[in-house]
Scaffold this motif. Structure first.
Motif, PDB file in Angstrom:
ATOM      1  N   SER A  39     -90.378 -57.347 133.999  1.00 17.38           N
ATOM      2  CA  SER A  39     -89.736 -58.608 133.678  1.00 17.38           C
ATOM      3  C   SER A  39     -88.357 -58.333 133.104  1.00 17.38           C
ATOM      4  O   SER A  39     -87.903 -57.194 133.051  1.00 17.38           O
ATOM      5  CB  SER A  39     -90.600 -59.400 132.687  1.00 17.38           C
ATOM      6  N   ARG A  40     -87.726 -59.395 132.670  1.00 21.43           N
ATOM      7  CA  ARG A  40     -86.425 -59.309 132.033  1.00 21.43           C
ATOM      8  C   ARG A  40     -86.556 -59.728 130.575  1.00 21.43           C
ATOM      9  O   ARG A  40     -87.297 -60.667 130.261  1.00 21.43           O
ATOM     10  CB  ARG A  40     -85.427 -60.222 132.749  1.00 21.43           C
ATOM     11  N   LEU A  41     -85.898 -59.038 129.692  1.00 20.16           N
ATOM     12  CA  LEU A  41     -86.009 -59.325 128.270  1.00 20.16           C
ATOM     13  C   LEU A  41     -85.506 -60.734 127.974  1.00 20.16           C
ATOM     14  O   LEU A  41     -84.419 -61.124 128.404  1.00 20.16           O
ATOM     15  CB  LEU A  41     -85.213 -58.305 127.459  1.00 20.16           C
ATOM     16  N   ASN A  42     -86.312 -61.467 127.233  1.00 18.90           N
ATOM     17  CA  ASN A  42     -85.926 -62.800 126.801  1.00 18.90           C
ATOM     18  C   ASN A  42     -85.136 -62.678 125.501  1.00 18.90           C
ATOM     19  O   ASN A  42     -85.692 -62.485 124.422  1.00 18.90           O
ATOM     20  CB  ASN A  42     -87.173 -63.667 126.591  1.00 18.90           C
ATOM     21  N   LYS A  43     -83.823 -62.772 125.601  1.00 22.23           N
ATOM     22  CA  LYS A  43     -82.971 -62.550 124.443  1.00 22.23           C
ATOM     23  C   LYS A  43     -83.127 -63.629 123.380  1.00 22.23           C
ATOM     24  O   LYS A  43     -82.714 -63.439 122.237  1.00 22.23           O
ATOM     25  CB  LYS A  43     -81.509 -62.462 124.880  1.00 22.23           C
ATOM     26  N   ALA A  44     -83.733 -64.761 123.747  1.00 18.45           N
ATOM     27  CA  ALA A  44     -83.930 -65.821 122.764  1.00 18.45           C
ATOM     28  C   ALA A  44     -85.028 -65.475 121.767  1.00 18.45           C
ATOM     29  O   ALA A  44     -85.064 -66.030 120.664  1.00 18.45           O
ATOM     30  CB  ALA A  44     -84.263 -67.133 123.472  1.00 18.45           C
ATOM     31  N   THR A  45     -85.921 -64.560 122.136  1.00 19.56           N
ATOM     32  CA  THR A  45     -87.043 -64.230 121.258  1.00 19.56           C
ATOM     33  C   THR A  45     -87.046 -62.776 120.793  1.00 19.56           C
ATOM     34  O   THR A  45     -87.770 -62.442 119.848  1.00 19.56           O
ATOM     35  CB  THR A  45     -88.371 -64.508 121.983  1.00 19.56           C
ATOM     36  N   ARG A  46     -86.261 -61.896 121.437  1.00 17.17           N
ATOM     37  CA  ARG A  46     -86.337 -60.472 121.087  1.00 17.17           C
ATOM     38  C   ARG A  46     -85.015 -59.784 121.414  1.00 17.17           C
ATOM     39  O   ARG A  46     -84.340 -60.152 122.372  1.00 17.17           O
ATOM     40  CB  ARG A  46     -87.483 -59.798 121.845  1.00 17.17           C
ATOM     41  N   ARG A  47     -84.649 -58.796 120.605  1.00 18.59           N
ATOM     42  CA  ARG A  47     -83.449 -57.992 120.827  1.00 18.59           C
ATOM     43  C   ARG A  47     -83.839 -56.548 121.109  1.00 18.59           C
ATOM     44  O   ARG A  47     -84.841 -56.049 120.590  1.00 18.59           O
ATOM     45  CB  ARG A  47     -82.533 -58.048 119.601  1.00 18.59           C
ATOM     46  N   ALA A  48     -83.031 -55.880 121.922  1.00 17.41           N
ATOM     47  CA  ALA A  48     -83.280 -54.470 122.248  1.00 17.41           C
ATOM     48  C   ALA A  48     -82.356 -53.587 121.418  1.00 17.41           C
ATOM     49  O   ALA A  48     -81.145 -53.845 121.359  1.00 17.41           O
ATOM     50  CB  ALA A  48     -83.071 -54.213 123.739  1.00 17.41           C
ATOM     51  N   ASP A  49     -82.919 -52.565 120.810  1.00 19.76           N
ATOM     52  CA  ASP A  49     -82.151 -51.594 120.020  1.00 19.76           C
ATOM     53  C   ASP A  49     -82.456 -50.211 120.583  1.00 19.76           C
ATOM     54  O   ASP A  49     -83.524 -49.649 120.328  1.00 19.76           O
ATOM     55  CB  ASP A  49     -82.537 -51.675 118.545  1.00 19.76           C
ATOM     56  N   PHE A  50     -81.527 -49.663 121.359  1.00 19.52           N
ATOM     57  CA  PHE A  50     -81.768 -48.389 122.032  1.00 19.52           C
ATOM     58  C   PHE A  50     -81.614 -47.189 121.095  1.00 19.52           C
ATOM     59  O   PHE A  50     -81.754 -46.050 121.534  1.00 19.52           O
ATOM     60  CB  PHE A  50     -80.833 -48.244 123.234  1.00 19.52           C
ATOM     61  N   ARG A  51     -81.378 -47.428 119.832  1.00 19.42           N
ATOM     62  CA  ARG A  51     -81.373 -46.336 118.856  1.00 19.42           C
ATOM     63  C   ARG A  51     -82.791 -46.022 118.391  1.00 19.42           C
ATOM     64  O   ARG A  51     -83.024 -44.983 117.759  1.00 19.42           O
ATOM     65  CB  ARG A  51     -80.510 -46.709 117.658  1.00 19.42           C
ATOM     66  N   ARG A  52     -83.724 -46.894 118.699  1.00 17.61           N
ATOM     67  CA  ARG A  52     -85.106 -46.724 118.263  1.00 17.61           C
ATOM     68  C   ARG A  52     -85.975 -46.268 119.432  1.00 17.61           C
ATOM     69  O   ARG A  52     -85.567 -46.297 120.581  1.00 17.61           O
ATOM     70  CB  ARG A  52     -85.652 -48.034 117.704  1.00 17.61           C
ATOM     71  N   GLY A  53     -87.213 -45.857 119.102  1.00 23.82           N
ATOM     72  CA  GLY A  53     -88.192 -45.513 120.116  1.00 23.82           C
ATOM     73  C   GLY A  53     -87.996 -44.132 120.719  1.00 23.82           C
ATOM     74  O   GLY A  53     -87.199 -43.311 120.255  1.00 23.82           O
ATOM     75  N   VAL A  79     -84.291 -54.782 131.590  1.00 22.18           N
ATOM     76  CA  VAL A  79     -85.575 -54.870 132.266  1.00 22.18           C
ATOM     77  C   VAL A  79     -86.649 -54.299 131.347  1.00 22.18           C
ATOM     78  O   VAL A  79     -86.491 -53.212 130.793  1.00 22.18           O
ATOM     79  CB  VAL A  79     -85.553 -54.100 133.599  1.00 22.18           C
ATOM     80  N   VAL A  80     -87.723 -55.029 131.157  1.00 23.51           N
ATOM     81  CA  VAL A  80     -88.842 -54.576 130.332  1.00 23.51           C
ATOM     82  C   VAL A  80     -90.066 -54.421 131.228  1.00 23.51           C
ATOM     83  O   VAL A  80     -90.306 -55.233 132.118  1.00 23.51           O
ATOM     84  CB  VAL A  80     -89.125 -55.556 129.184  1.00 23.51           C
ATOM     85  N   THR A  81     -90.839 -53.372 130.987  1.00 21.84           N
ATOM     86  CA  THR A  81     -91.968 -53.065 131.846  1.00 21.84           C
ATOM     87  C   THR A  81     -93.001 -52.230 131.113  1.00 21.84           C
ATOM     88  O   THR A  81     -92.696 -51.601 130.088  1.00 21.84           O
ATOM     89  CB  THR A  81     -91.494 -52.312 133.113  1.00 21.84           C
ATOM     90  N   THR A  82     -94.203 -52.210 131.644  1.00 21.89           N
ATOM     91  CA  THR A  82     -95.253 -51.318 131.150  1.00 21.89           C
ATOM     92  C   THR A  82     -95.387 -50.091 132.040  1.00 21.89           C
ATOM     93  O   THR A  82     -96.334 -49.316 131.872  1.00 21.89           O
ATOM     94  CB  THR A  82     -96.594 -52.070 131.074  1.00 21.89           C
ATOM     95  N   LEU A  83     -94.469 -49.908 132.980  1.00 22.81           N
ATOM     96  CA  LEU A  83     -94.402 -48.674 133.776  1.00 22.81           C
ATOM     97  C   LEU A  83     -93.628 -47.648 132.950  1.00 22.81           C
ATOM     98  O   LEU A  83     -92.398 -47.635 132.933  1.00 22.81           O
ATOM     99  CB  LEU A  83     -93.708 -48.937 135.110  1.00 22.81           C
ATOM    100  N   LEU A  84     -94.325 -46.763 132.264  1.00 22.33           N
ATOM    101  CA  LEU A  84     -93.711 -45.919 131.247  1.00 22.33           C
ATOM    102  C   LEU A  84     -93.269 -44.556 131.747  1.00 22.33           C
ATOM    103  O   LEU A  84     -92.469 -43.892 131.093  1.00 22.33           O
ATOM    104  CB  LEU A  84     -94.693 -45.732 130.071  1.00 22.33           C
ATOM    105  N   ASP A  85     -93.763 -44.091 132.895  1.00 19.76           N
ATOM    106  CA  ASP A  85     -93.474 -42.736 133.368  1.00 19.76           C
ATOM    107  C   ASP A  85     -92.098 -42.700 134.025  1.00 19.76           C
ATOM    108  O   ASP A  85     -91.897 -43.260 135.111  1.00 19.76           O
ATOM    109  CB  ASP A  85     -94.544 -42.297 134.366  1.00 19.76           C
ATOM    110  N   PRO A  86     -91.101 -42.044 133.439  1.00 23.20           N
ATOM    111  CA  PRO A  86     -89.739 -42.028 134.019  1.00 23.20           C
ATOM    112  C   PRO A  86     -89.636 -41.181 135.275  1.00 23.20           C
ATOM    113  O   PRO A  86     -88.689 -41.347 136.050  1.00 23.20           O
ATOM    114  CB  PRO A  86     -88.886 -41.455 132.889  1.00 23.20           C
ATOM    115  N   GLU A  87     -90.571 -40.262 135.492  1.00 25.79           N
ATOM    116  CA  GLU A  87     -90.531 -39.447 136.699  1.00 25.79           C
ATOM    117  C   GLU A  87     -91.095 -40.212 137.901  1.00 25.79           C
ATOM    118  O   GLU A  87     -90.587 -40.096 139.017  1.00 25.79           O
ATOM    119  CB  GLU A  87     -91.308 -38.152 136.481  1.00 25.79           C
ATOM    120  N   ALA A  88     -92.155 -40.984 137.664  1.00 21.93           N
ATOM    121  CA  ALA A  88     -92.737 -41.766 138.760  1.00 21.93           C
ATOM    122  C   ALA A  88     -91.881 -42.971 139.099  1.00 21.93           C
ATOM    123  O   ALA A  88     -91.745 -43.355 140.270  1.00 21.93           O
ATOM    124  CB  ALA A  88     -94.154 -42.213 138.387  1.00 21.93           C
TER     125      ALA A  88
END
Length: 474
Positions: free
Chosen positions: A241-255, A310-319
């Motif tokens: 899906s696509r991140l809903n910016k009205a309800t959540r923000r992405a911080d790429f310094r975390r995780g 883009v937000v997803t539960t497909l977590l494997d970056p190689e696949a």
């Protein structure tokens, strides 16, 4: 189910199948099978009577009404009358009363059952090369349809709140789950346009049981919610899906960092409660969900660079690489085009039936016609080694309409002649390709002047009363 004439039933099934290339040696010829129709009738206890408007004849006339540019009942009955006369059968009445009563007799579940079975059967037979990385991808989105302004329609599907009574039209929300590979509609939900429990998320929860472990659900930003993504993941279904910016923000310094603008982060369980859940269910949910967030930059000459996450539960970056996710999410636009085909090419944007029950049947008949058209496109794609998405939907409708008299031919040449016609039809369908124009844009302007007619500001009955009194300023 009891039949007064089983031979007549099989004859009508063959005729209905023949209209959509469901006999001969072509691929996908068991999508609209005799078993599918029999199952729909038997499950509903429909009694087959020896009358002109049997369930199958009614379905065929309804389908012809949906596929024709003229959606009137009069034109649909006229086509049946011409068909019976050409075959030397006793002509039916040119009146529409018997046909309308026959549509009313058939339950809604008959139309929905056949439409779902056709869509599911088509999707189950798609070629592996049409899938995304060997996995089936389904898309979920919604749209709205309008219907005649009758008291029953208004009661079931009220018009928008800011429209005055008598000036608006009943409005229904329609959501679909579609196959990305072949475009078939697997399921559909109908609700009011507004109100508690009438939104797209509520309809998704009612339909997601058709998804199986290993499937991928592709949605827009409205569906990127914690509970829906968690529930799908627990069922073995991944979501993109696509991140809903009205309800959540992405911080790429975390995780956990996977690359530039690409990481895995924990989405904590929202609190203190989820409105649609009771306390016991909410308490048993996990405290977090691992989600992958990827920032994608869309650069197009002449336009400002657009950034989406883009937000997803497909977590494997190689696949699944970052580029794979960007390409997959871009293909979500296919459903927007599919809904446009249903509403514009099949003219479902403004319905004609005057009661909610018949409105539902009309919608499901449109979906059945759409799935059968998609079946022909899949046949053409398989025959010519291309993707179904490369074929024009509108071009397929035009070609099928032109070939209908030959497809229905019952002359002495028989099945061999029909098979040759089928191949010629599929070749013509495959010729009408959708052009690849990724950077095309058009100004949303209208060149031709509209008709000079004022908008209604009062209900029609009030306007007529004023006109009888000679009032000119209305």
């Amino acid at each position: 189910m009891s039949f007064s004439n089983h031979g007549r039933f099989r004859q009508q099934v063959r005729f209905l199948r023949r209209q959509f290339l469901q006999d001969g040696e072509l691929p996908f010829t068991d999508v609209l099978s005799e078993g599918t129709i029999s199952h729909a009738l038997q499950a509903l206890g429909v009694v087959w009577l020896d009358r002109i408007y049997s369930p199958l004849v009614t379905l065929w006339v309804f389908l012809s009404q949906v596929l024709s540019q003229d959606h009137s009942c009069r034109a649909a009955v006229a086509r049946l009358l011409a068909h019976r006369v050409s075959r030397g059968q006793r002509p039916c009445s040119a009146g529409t009363g018997a046909y309308c009563q026959a549509r009313k007799r058939l339950p809604e579940n008959f139309f929905s059952c056949v439409a779902r079975l056709v869509g599911k059967t088509l999707d189950d037979q798609v070629e592996p090369a049409w899938q995304w990385k060997g996995r089936p991808v389904y898309m979920f989105d919604g749209t709205t349809v309008s219907m005649p302004d009758t008291p029953k329609n208004q009661a079931a599907y009220p018009q928008v709140y800011n429209q005055k009574p008598g000036l608006g039209f009943p409005l229904a929300r329609v959501c679909t789950i579609m196959s990305l590979s072949c475009g078939a509609v697997l399921d559909l939900g109908i609700s009011r346009y507004a109100g508690k429990g009438q939104g797209e998320l509520s309809l998704l929860r009612k339909m997601w049981d058709i998804l199986s472990p290993g499937d991928i659900l592709l949605t827009d930003a409205l569906m990127s919610t914690w509970y829906e993504m968690l529930t799908l993941k627990q069922r073995g279904v991944d979501s993109v899906s696509r991140l809903n910016k009205a309800t959540r923000r992405a911080d790429f310094r975390r995780g956990k960092r996977l690359g530039k603008d690409d990481h895995i982060v924990r989405w904590l369980k929202p609190g203190p409660m989820i409105r649609s859940l009771d306390w016991a269910t909410y308490k048993n949910l996990p405290d977090y969900l691992e989600v992958r967030e990827t920032r994608v930059r869309v650069e197009q000459p002449g336009f400002r660079t657009k950034v989406i996450i883009v937000v997803t539960t497909l977590l494997d970056p190689e696949a699944v690489t970052k580029e794979d996710l960007a390409s997959l999410y871009r293909s979500r636009w296919s459903q927007e085009l599919d809904l446009r085909d249903i509403k514009i090419s099949l003219q479902m944007d403004v319905l004609r039936c005057k009661t909610p029950e018949l409105v539902h049947k009309e919608i499901w008949t449109h979906i059945l016609a759409y799935n059968l058209i998609r079946t022909i496109m899949a046949q053409a794609a398989s025959q010519h080694g291309i993707q179904p998405r490369e074929i024009s939907f509108k071009g397929t409708i035009q070609t099928l309409e032109a070939f209908q008299p030959l497809v229905s031919f019952q002359g002495h040449k028989g099945a061999t002649f029909r098979q040759q016609i089928y191949l010629q039809l599929l070749e013509a369908v495959a010729t009408h390709r959708v052009a690849d124009r990724p950077d095309r844009f058009e100004p949303r302007k209208r060149k031709r002047n509209p008709r000079k007619a004022e908008m209604m500001t009062k209900p029609r009955w009030k306007l007529k009363r004023l006109m009888r009194k000679g009032v000119t300023e209305i």
